[in-house]
Design an enzyme around this catalytic site. Structure first.
Site, mmCIF file in Angstrom:
data_model
loop_
_atom_site.group_PDB
_atom_site.id
_atom_site.type_symbol
_atom_site.label_atom_id
_atom_site.label_comp_id
_atom_site.label_asym_id
_atom_site.label_seq_id
_atom_site.Cartn_x
_atom_site.Cartn_y
_atom_site.Cartn_z
ATOM 1 N N HIS A 185 37.077 88.041 79.570
ATOM 2 C CA HIS A 185 37.907 89.243 79.516
ATOM 3 C C HIS A 185 37.063 90.504 79.744
ATOM 4 O O HIS A 185 35.831 90.471 79.615
ATOM 5 C CB HIS A 185 38.609 89.325 78.165
ATOM 6 C CG HIS A 185 39.733 88.336 78.019
ATOM 7 N ND1 HIS A 185 40.595 88.311 76.953
ATOM 8 C CD2 HIS A 185 40.134 87.313 78.827
ATOM 9 C CE1 HIS A 185 41.470 87.341 77.105
ATOM 10 N NE2 HIS A 185 41.213 86.720 78.223
ATOM 11 N N GLU A 235 36.470 93.112 78.065
ATOM 12 C CA GLU A 235 35.589 93.529 76.962
ATOM 13 C C GLU A 235 34.269 92.772 77.003
ATOM 14 O O GLU A 235 33.204 93.358 76.778
ATOM 15 C CB GLU A 235 36.277 93.255 75.611
ATOM 16 C CG GLU A 235 37.509 94.099 75.330
ATOM 17 C CD GLU A 235 38.795 93.448 75.824
ATOM 18 O OE1 GLU A 235 38.742 92.684 76.820
ATOM 19 O OE2 GLU A 235 39.858 93.700 75.230
ATOM 20 N N CYS A 253 42.908 91.099 72.977
ATOM 21 C CA CYS A 253 43.566 89.861 72.559
ATOM 22 C C CYS A 253 42.951 89.387 71.245
ATOM 23 O O CYS A 253 41.977 89.960 70.764
ATOM 24 C CB CYS A 253 43.416 88.795 73.639
ATOM 25 S SG CYS A 253 41.791 88.015 73.635
ATOM 26 N N CYS A 295 39.209 88.652 71.596
ATOM 27 C CA CYS A 295 38.366 89.842 71.707
ATOM 28 C C CYS A 295 38.386 90.636 70.400
ATOM 29 O O CYS A 295 37.368 91.195 69.986
ATOM 30 C CB CYS A 295 38.835 90.720 72.859
ATOM 31 S SG CYS A 295 38.584 89.935 74.467
#
Lengths: 206, 570
Positions: free
Chosen positions: A61, A63, A91, A94
């Site tokens: 992702h 991040e 999410c 994360c």
């Protein structure tokens, strides 16, 4: 209060604008349009876009991609004084990672009602746990964040196990008012909502 | 029993007992027989077959399927409903009356309960006391319905012929109807409604059947096992078990998985072996000073054949580019070097004498490191180290890399990233994600091109873990669309998979996230806790297996049980 008033809103919008630019890059390069920047003392120290499709790794992702850039130069302890600006609510994965890294604060655009970890589905940022909690502020450029996602999800996902034909999908432009069961929304605030996409399985988003 | 009987027979043969005494003796025998019958009835099985089934049961307990969040939350929920007893020939009619007149009578799904129940299947508290008026009502019915010839049979009593008639009709005289949840309609309204319709109002054919509406408690949700259905039937109301589970995986799915893993086909990896491998991976990276003693093994099952796709140990303490030179990590450096050059290319290579001294040295180091880790954990929670290098994240990353390698059409990894105009340092990225092998064991599995080409993420792969993963790793498994997850040790303070929030017999209470099966997320997978002790108790592990187990360094005794370790995210 995720959608409470954000003090010094313009300052934060400046960084969220940079995150939106990252998300636009992601869209241009066939990735779920989620973008983020990490900011330390007013300086961007990491930028990320979703990398799930290129890496065939569903956990790559935005991040995490940005964290990789940060850790190349800084010790992880820098995150204690670093804020994250991300177009879509982090999410669950994360949200937990950020908490374990002890992020200072998280600013996001729209909620993620599929697997958001900061209010959308769960509240990993503030639940009881061994790590200290962190504050989250939602609603910065929420409409842009939602529209970026919609533009992506009207496309077909050829990498899905059985891609769904989406020829008849129309890009909706109407944005519904907020519905946030997990938190209080002050009536005076501009409404912020979950990206009500209701489309097929995504490759991944942030 | 046989022995007792023959013994008494002998006694009688030798001593002519007075008749009365004999009688007493026989009476005691009868008591004994009755006691034994009762004992067997309670146990449900003859003693021999119970003993035989014990090992099978214990074996099955090795893999404990995790309860889902909903199963934990809703398992004991009940609801109040109205019931009424009525002559069975009016059953259809009254049901129609209810369907037509009671709004929302079926708004709550109670498909797991019988609508009509025969009195003999109902628990006593539902039946209540015998009601003579109701019994009287049935008399003329039976009279009218019975053929005169039957009634005139000389040896047939009147009652007997009625009962016989009922049996051949296969229709009990009365049934109990579960009307609807009692919140749907008030008792008064229901009462008034019933009184307007036969059999509760008098008609030209018959007088009114006495109306008695009762409120009873029934299970709100479908049972998730046959045992539960039976218990509920005995306790509340006849309950169906439909061999489905709306709150978790289908029972046959779970059964299939348990068979696949506990009695593997030839050449396939067993759950025990896979967990052993995960264990070994974790103990290696810990020994090397890379991380804590937790590991992960990923297996693909295609056409009933298993392949080990990736093996990874935790490596959170492997220095990041920004941290190289940091003094805290220096004392581990030589350990890293030796372990990488060592020819440890299998899980069961015998340990040489040379290595044994090294192992001793490393053991001291390990102890020191463990103490350090414990201290750090106590002072700084779990932030020590690189969160991204948890065993699960590393193993998932390796699968992604393998997918890129075996793809039938080349995929230029990260080209999008570059295309987007972002500069990035590949070395630094690899050091951060650590999705490349760090020792020969990991390398051995990583370099095999044994993954089915062009698959999606970790779709339906099987994940074997030494410990329950943290929230980050649990959600990573959801994102990766994994199929089955089996872990050994619960992590009640940090784990993301278990769902219990209230203490029960299944294990210690955790955070209650139950991420393996959450309806609100877009992927669910089946998950087990593996209980090696179950196997030992069953005693079906061969001596060889155990020897093999003892040879390998294991994560089992390293950290688990230490208070500080509980707070670590795995």
């Amino acid at each position: 209060m995720v959608f409470g008033p954000i003090p010094n809103r313009e300052y934060h919008e400046g960084f969220m604008r940079k995150a939106i630019e990252m998300a636009e890059m992601a869209l241009a390069s066939d990735e779920t349009p989620v973008g983020c920047v990490f900011v330390h003392n007013g300086e961007v120290i990491g930028r990320g876009i979703n990398g799930t499709n290129a890496s065939l790794n569903g956990t790559r992702h935005a991040e995490f991609v940005a964290l990789a850039e940060i850790m190349a130069k800084h010790p992880s302890s820098i995150l204690k004084e670093t804020d994250l600006y991300v177009t879509v609510e982090p999410c669950i994965m994360c949200a937990s990672a950020l908490r374990q890294y002890r992020i200072h604060a998280v600013y996001f655009g729209c909620l993620n009602d599929r697997f958001g970890g900061c209010g959308g589905v769960m509240t990993v940022h503030s639940d009881q746990g061994v790590d200290p909690t962190y504050p989250v502020y939602g609603g910065l450029f929420r409409e842009e964040a939602i529209m970026l996602l919609r533009k992506f999800y009207v496309q077909e996902n050829n990498k899905a196990p059985d891609p769904k034909p989406k020829k008849n999908r129309e890009l909706k432009t109407e944005i519904l008012p907020v519905s946030t069961p997990n938190m209080l929304t002050p009536a005076a605030m501009p409404t912020v909502e979950v990206a009500k996409l209701n489309l097929g399985k995504p490759a991944k988003s942030g | 029993m046989e022995q007792v009987r023959s013994f008494t027979a002998k006694v009688f043969a030798h001593f002519p007992f007075p008749p009365l005494l004999r009688h007493v003796f026989h009476f005691q025998l009868h008591l004994l027989a009755a006691f034994n019958r009762a004992r067997h009835a309670i146990m449900g099985l003859p003693i021999d077959s119970k003993a035989a089934s014990l090992s099978g049961e214990a074996r099955k307990r090795q893999m404990l399927h995790l309860k889902t969040k909903e199963e934990c939350r809703l398992g004991n929920e009940t609801i109040q409903v109205w019931t009424v007893e009525l002559p069975s020939k009016h059953a259809e009619g009254i049901l129609k009356v209810i369907k037509d007149n009671v709004e929302h009578q079926d708004a709550i799904d109670l498909q797991h309960l019988r609508r009509f129940a025969k009195p003999k299947y109902l628990p006593q508290h539902v039946l209540g006391r015998r009601d003579l008026v109701k019994e009287m009502y049935l008399v003329p019915q039976a009279w009218e319905a019975s053929a005169p010839t039957v009634m005139q049979m000389p040896d047939a009593t009147w009652e007997w012929s009625t009962a016989s008639k009922m049996r051949t009709n296969n229709r009990p005289p009365t049934l109990y109807l579960m009307v609807c949840p009692s919140e749907t309609i008030s008792l008064r309204d229901l009462h008034d409604l019933m009184l307007q319709h036969p059999p509760f109002c008098s008609s030209p054919d018959s007088w009114a059947y006495p109306l008695e509406i009762k409120e009873i408690t029934v299970p709100r949700l479908a049972p998730t096992s046959p045992d539960q259905a039976k218990n509920w039937s005995d306790m509340y109301w006849p309950t169906f078990y439909r061999k489905t589970n709306p709150f978790g995986a289908h029972p046959t799915t779970i059964e299939k998985a348990e068979t696949d893993l506990q009695t593997p086909l030839e050449d396939n990896i067993s759950v025990e072996q896979a967990l052993e491998l995960a264990d070994y991976a974790g103990s290696l990276t810990e020994k090397e000073g890379f991380g804590i003693c937790t590991g992960c093994a990923i297996v693909e099952r295609v056409d009933d054949k298993t392949e080990i796709i990736a093996v990874a140990g935790d490596a959170r303490r492997k220095p990041l580019p920004s941290e190289i030179g940091v003094d805290a990590l220096n004392d581990n450096d030589d350990a890293n070097d030796t372990s990488i050059t060592d020819s440890q290319d299998g899980t069961n290579v015998p340990i040489s004498a040379n290595e044994r001294t090294k192992a001793r040295r490393e053991k001291r180091k390990k102890k020191k490191a463990a103490e350090k880790a414990a201290n750090e954990a106590e002072t700084s929670g779990c932030t020590s180290g690189n969160v991204m290098s948890h065993a699960v994240m590393r193993a998932i990353g390796m699968v992604g890399r393998k997918r890129l390698r075996v793809a039938s059409q080349p995929i230029s990894a990260e080209s999008n990233f570059a295309a987007a105009g972002l500069e990035h340092n590949e070395e630094a990225r690899d050091a951060f994600f650590l999705d490349l092998p760090v020792n020969p064991l990991e390398q051995q599995y990583f370099e095999k091109d044994n993954l089915k080409p062009d698959g999606y993420l970790c779709l339906k792969l099987e994940i074997f873990l030494t410990h329950e993963p943290c929230m980050m790793c649990s959600m990573a498994l959801v994102h990766s669309r994994v199929g089955r997850v089996i872990f050994k040790h619960r992590m009640p303070k940090t784990g993301g998979l278990t769902a219990e929030t209230v203490s029960n017999d299944t294990g210690p209470v955790g955070l209650g996230y139950g991420l393996c099966w959450r309806k609100e997320l877009n992927w669910q997978f089946t998950c087990w806790e593996y209980n090696a002790a179950g196997k030992r108790a069953a005693g079906d592990g061969t001596a060889d297996d155990n020897k093999h187990l003892n040879l390998l360094p294991s994560c089992d005794n390293a950290n688990v049980g230490k208070l500080s370790f509980n707070s670590i995210h795995v």
